[in-house]
Design a protein around this motif. Structure first.
Motif, PDB file in Angstrom:
ATOM      1  N   ILE A 189       0.814  -1.214   0.000  1.00 15.76           N
ATOM      2  CA  ILE A 189       0.000   0.000   0.000  1.00 15.76           C
ATOM      3  C   ILE A 189       0.851   1.269   0.000  1.00 15.76           C
ATOM      4  CG2 ILE A 189      -0.226   0.141   2.517  1.00 15.76           C
ATOM      5  CD1 ILE A 189      -3.072   0.832   0.038  1.00 15.76           C
ATOM      6  N   ASP A 190       2.025   1.227   0.614  1.00 12.24           N
ATOM      7  CA  ASP A 190       2.857   2.424   0.721  1.00 12.24           C
ATOM      8  C   ASP A 190       4.013   2.449  -0.275  1.00 12.24           C
ATOM      9  OD1 ASP A 190       1.338   3.600   2.739  1.00 12.24           O
ATOM     10  OD2 ASP A 190       2.425   2.553   4.326  1.00 12.24           O
ATOM     11  N   SER A 191       3.974   1.515  -1.218  1.00 11.13           N
ATOM     12  CA  SER A 191       5.050   1.476  -2.224  1.00 11.13           C
ATOM     13  C   SER A 191       4.970   2.688  -3.144  1.00 11.13           C
ATOM     14  CB  SER A 191       4.940   0.190  -3.049  1.00 11.13           C
ATOM     15  OG  SER A 191       5.812   0.237  -4.159  1.00 11.13           O
ATOM     16  N   GLU A 192       6.114   3.280  -3.419  1.00 10.32           N
ATOM     17  CA  GLU A 192       6.151   4.403  -4.351  1.00 10.32           C
ATOM     18  C   GLU A 192       5.803   3.949  -5.764  1.00 10.32           C
ATOM     19  OE1 GLU A 192       6.532   7.644  -3.836  1.00 10.32           O
ATOM     20  OE2 GLU A 192       6.596   7.299  -1.667  1.00 10.32           O
ATOM     21  N   GLN A 193       5.915   2.646  -6.027  1.00  6.92           N
ATOM     22  CA  GLN A 193       5.593   2.121  -7.358  1.00  6.92           C
ATOM     23  C   GLN A 193       4.094   1.850  -7.551  1.00  6.92           C
ATOM     24  OE1 GLN A 193       8.619   0.978  -5.715  1.00  6.92           O
ATOM     25  NE2 GLN A 193       9.406   2.615  -7.049  1.00  6.92           N
ATOM     26  N   LEU A 194       3.311   1.952  -6.477  1.00  6.02           N
ATOM     27  CA  LEU A 194       1.873   1.717  -6.587  1.00  6.02           C
ATOM     28  C   LEU A 194       1.238   2.801  -7.453  1.00  6.02           C
ATOM     29  CD1 LEU A 194      -0.404  -0.161  -5.449  1.00  6.02           C
ATOM     30  CD2 LEU A 194      -0.814   1.612  -3.739  1.00  6.02           C
ATOM     31  N   PRO A 220      -5.883   1.708   4.716  1.00  4.95           N
ATOM     32  CA  PRO A 220      -5.092   2.924   4.878  1.00  4.95           C
ATOM     33  C   PRO A 220      -4.936   3.662   3.556  1.00  4.95           C
ATOM     34  CG  PRO A 220      -3.694   0.967   4.977  1.00  4.95           C
ATOM     35  CD  PRO A 220      -5.101   0.476   4.975  1.00  4.95           C
ATOM     36  N   ILE A 221      -4.918   4.985   3.624  1.00  2.00           N
ATOM     37  CA  ILE A 221      -4.642   5.781   2.436  1.00  2.00           C
ATOM     38  C   ILE A 221      -3.165   5.596   2.094  1.00  2.00           C
ATOM     39  CG2 ILE A 221      -4.678   8.105   1.442  1.00  2.00           C
ATOM     40  CD1 ILE A 221      -7.442   7.068   2.193  1.00  2.00           C
ATOM     41  N   PRO A 222      -2.836   5.302   0.834  1.00  2.00           N
ATOM     42  CA  PRO A 222      -1.422   5.141   0.464  1.00  2.00           C
ATOM     43  C   PRO A 222      -0.588   6.353   0.876  1.00  2.00           C
ATOM     44  CG  PRO A 222      -2.839   4.411  -1.327  1.00  2.00           C
ATOM     45  CD  PRO A 222      -3.731   5.047  -0.308  1.00  2.00           C
ATOM     46  N   LYS A 223       0.622   6.082   1.351  1.00  2.00           N
ATOM     47  CA  LYS A 223       1.470   7.137   1.887  1.00  2.00           C
ATOM     48  C   LYS A 223       1.726   8.240   0.873  1.00  2.00           C
ATOM     49  CE  LYS A 223       4.558   5.857   4.806  1.00  2.00           C
ATOM     50  NZ  LYS A 223       5.775   5.305   5.473  1.00  2.00           N
ATOM     51  N   LYS A 224       1.862   7.883  -0.405  1.00  2.00           N
ATOM     52  CA  LYS A 224       2.145   8.904  -1.416  1.00  2.00           C
ATOM     53  C   LYS A 224       0.970   9.888  -1.546  1.00  2.00           C
ATOM     54  CE  LYS A 224       2.872   6.756  -5.303  1.00  2.00           C
ATOM     55  NZ  LYS A 224       2.933   6.316  -6.713  1.00  2.00           N
TER      56      LYS A 224
END
Length: 573
Positions: free
Chosen positions: A416-421, A448-452
């Motif tokens: 979910i928090d991958s920058e590649q998502l 969860p809302i993705p970190k990006k």
């Protein structure tokens, strides 16, 4: 008055009577003290792992005092408990096990009435399910909500504020040091969550169903009124035994309709949909999913509480509590339904005042016009899915976005928090294989809302799952998708990149795929999980889907006639 306990203690067989009386003497209960009196079983549910219910360790003594003052005889006993923070992967299956524990203990033991000590999310519905099935006079007492914490000069509530601050932490707005400090101060007393989460919601619904004394559901755990409530509960249950006021007389179809309306007015937990359906089902009362939307239509949000508003349960208590809300909601209710006092709702609640109009609003000037549960159906959820209107930011009522699919919680957590998502604010996050059979239906639905996106200031987006979410959560979370993926429901056919359309105005949720394409994809489907043994296997083999309350099929009668309690044969042990 004929007492149920007389079948044990006045049994015609001398040998059987001897055995029962002798067993009581061994624990210091002298027959002259209890024979012929209403015997009240007090079902305690505290444990050292359940901070929500821990106050009952003390409160039980005040219940006992009330029973004795009213001429009854109290006997304390224990059941399993369901600490939501600890039970993995979910406490929901153990709601059913606890309900069985309560029901079978009542069935098998010489008690005339029951006091059920509740608080944590699943303990309240579990006890109500057990009480409905056994149908002897029963009354609940809640432990009360915990106090709000204080974090760097600001009041914070365990639950809703935790999720908000977690987003801030993931967005880099809180340091590790601040996060550690928060952990030490956000949960500073025992008791349930101090917001309108599942615990507070279910206590309030218990009260309007007549299973908790008026004015006792929203008192703080730390307030002396909890002890007063405990004593009054002990007194009242003795009177209920004499009046033969049973759960079936209180929890009628009209009472459940009232509870649905109150759920909307409170902005209560989505978990209540599952629990009310299950409790009613034990009485042979069927609540179709659409009824939650129909009965809450036109009922506004009257309470400004987290997660749908800004205040805490302490503020709610100071403002007048549940009694004030029911008083203001009376024009929309069937006020002839009975409260736990045996009087009508009109008689029991008409004089409750509200002291703060910024916390408890009126029907004429509500906090929010739209509230209640939105029920969605379509090719993605043929048996339905739900959305909590008051907690959603889906202002335009329609959304179309591309799916990002996670096959499991583990996969979601890892990516979910991958920058590649490849995700943006229009994307639709889909989590599956987390339903009643697949994983016991944990509270994973508030993905969860993705970190990006958090770093861009985004705090809500459309999320869909066959799981539940915490009653303290908020956001556009479409939950309880049924049938679930583990059973081959259409959600199992979704692929990342598919277009999903949510239309609140028409009550639909769909994927832009032809039916033939969905069927074709499902030909390659297979279940991803299995439970090998123990209660979780029993649960997976017999649990009903979310729209039917997630009860076990063999515990749910097909009619009111089948719901009648069957007494045990009393003889020698």
């Amino acid at each position: 008055m004929s007492l149920r306990s007389d079948r044990w203690f006045k049994h015609p067989s001398k040998e059987t009577r001897f055995q029962h009386l002798s067993a009581m003497r061994a624990n210091g209960h002298v027959p002259e003290s209890f024979v012929g009196k209403p015997i009240i079983g007090i079902f305690n549910s505290w444990s050292d792992l359940n901070s929500c219910n821990a106050p009952h360790k003390e409160l039980v003594e005040f219940v006992k005092r009330g029973v004795l003052l009213a001429g009854g005889y109290p006997l304390e006993m224990h059941t399993i408990t369901t600490p939501a923070d600890f039970m993995k992967p979910s406490d929901l299956p153990y709601r059913n096990l606890m309900a069985m524990d309560v029901e079978e203990s009542i069935r098998a033991l010489p008690i005339d009435g029951a006091v059920l000590l509740c608080e944590c999310d699943k303990t309240t519905p579990a006890q109500l399910m057990g009480a409905a099935s056994s149908n002897i006079p029963s009354l609940q007492l809640a432990a009360g909500h915990r106090a709000s914490g204080s974090f760097r000069g600001k009041k914070v509530n365990y639950g809703t504020d935790l999720w908000k601050l977690m987003d801030d932490y993931n967005a880099g707005l809180l340091t590790d040091e601040e996060w550690s400090e928060l952990e030490k101060c956000i949960s500073c007393t025992q008791g349930g969550c101090p917001v309108m989460g599942t615990s507070s919601t279910m206590k309030c619904l218990s009260e309007i169903l007549g299973m908790m004394l008026p004015g006792t559901s929203t008192n703080p755990a730390t307030h002396a009124s909890r002890k007063w409530a405990a004593e009054e509960t002990g007194k009242r249950i003795v009177a209920m035994v004499r009046e033969e006021l049973t759960p079936a007389r209180l929890m009628t179809e009209a009472a459940f309709d009232n509870a649905i309306k109150l759920l909307a007015a409170l902005g209560g937990s989505t978990n209540a949909v599952i629990h009310l359906t299950a409790i009613a089902g034990r009485l042979g009362i069927h609540i179709p999913l659409k009824r939650y939307e129909e009965k809450s239509k036109g009922i506004p949000l009257l309470v400004n509480l987290q997660p749908s508003g800004e205040y805490s349960m302490d503020d709610f208590f100071e403002a007048g509590g549940l009694g004030a809300v029911i008083s203001r909601l009376l024009p929309e209710l069937d006020a002839t339904c009975l409260s736990a006092l045996g009087t009508t709702l009109e008689e029991s609640y008409r004089d409750y005042p509200a002291y703060r109009d910024d916390v408890i609003y009126s029907l004429a000037e509500p906090y929010k016009v739209e509230a209640g549960i939105a029920v969605l159906t379509g090719n993605l959820a043929p048996s339905g899915a739900i959305l909590k209107r008051a907690a959603s930011s889906l202002i335009n009522h329609q959304h179309r976005g591309q799916a990002i699919v996670f096959d499991s919680y583990e996969e979601m957590y890892e990516t979910i928090d991958s920058e590649q998502l490849e995700v943006d604010e229009t994307s639709v996050l889909v989590l599956r294989n987390c339903g009643p059979v697949g994983a016991g239906m944990p509270e994973w639905g508030a993905l969860p809302i993705p970190k990006k996106l958090l770093k861009q200031g985004i705090r809500d987006m459309v999320r869909i799952s066959d799981a539940r979410m915490s009653g303290t959560s908020f956001g556009t979370n479409i939950l309880h998708v049924s049938p679930e993926a583990q059973l081959g429901g259409p959600i199992a056919a979704i692929r990342s990149g598919d277009w999903i359309v949510v239309d609140l105005d028409h009550g639909t949720i769909s994927v832009e795929l032809a039916d033939v394409e969905i069927r074709e994809r499902l030909r390659d489907w297979s279940p991803v999980r299995s439970h090998k043994r123990g209660f979780m296997k029993l649960h997976a083999d017999h649990v009903l889907q979310a729209d039917q309350g997630c009860d076990l099929d063999f515990l749910r009668p097909n009619s009111k006639e089948e719901a009648k309690f069957i007494e045990p044969i009393v003889g020698r042990g």
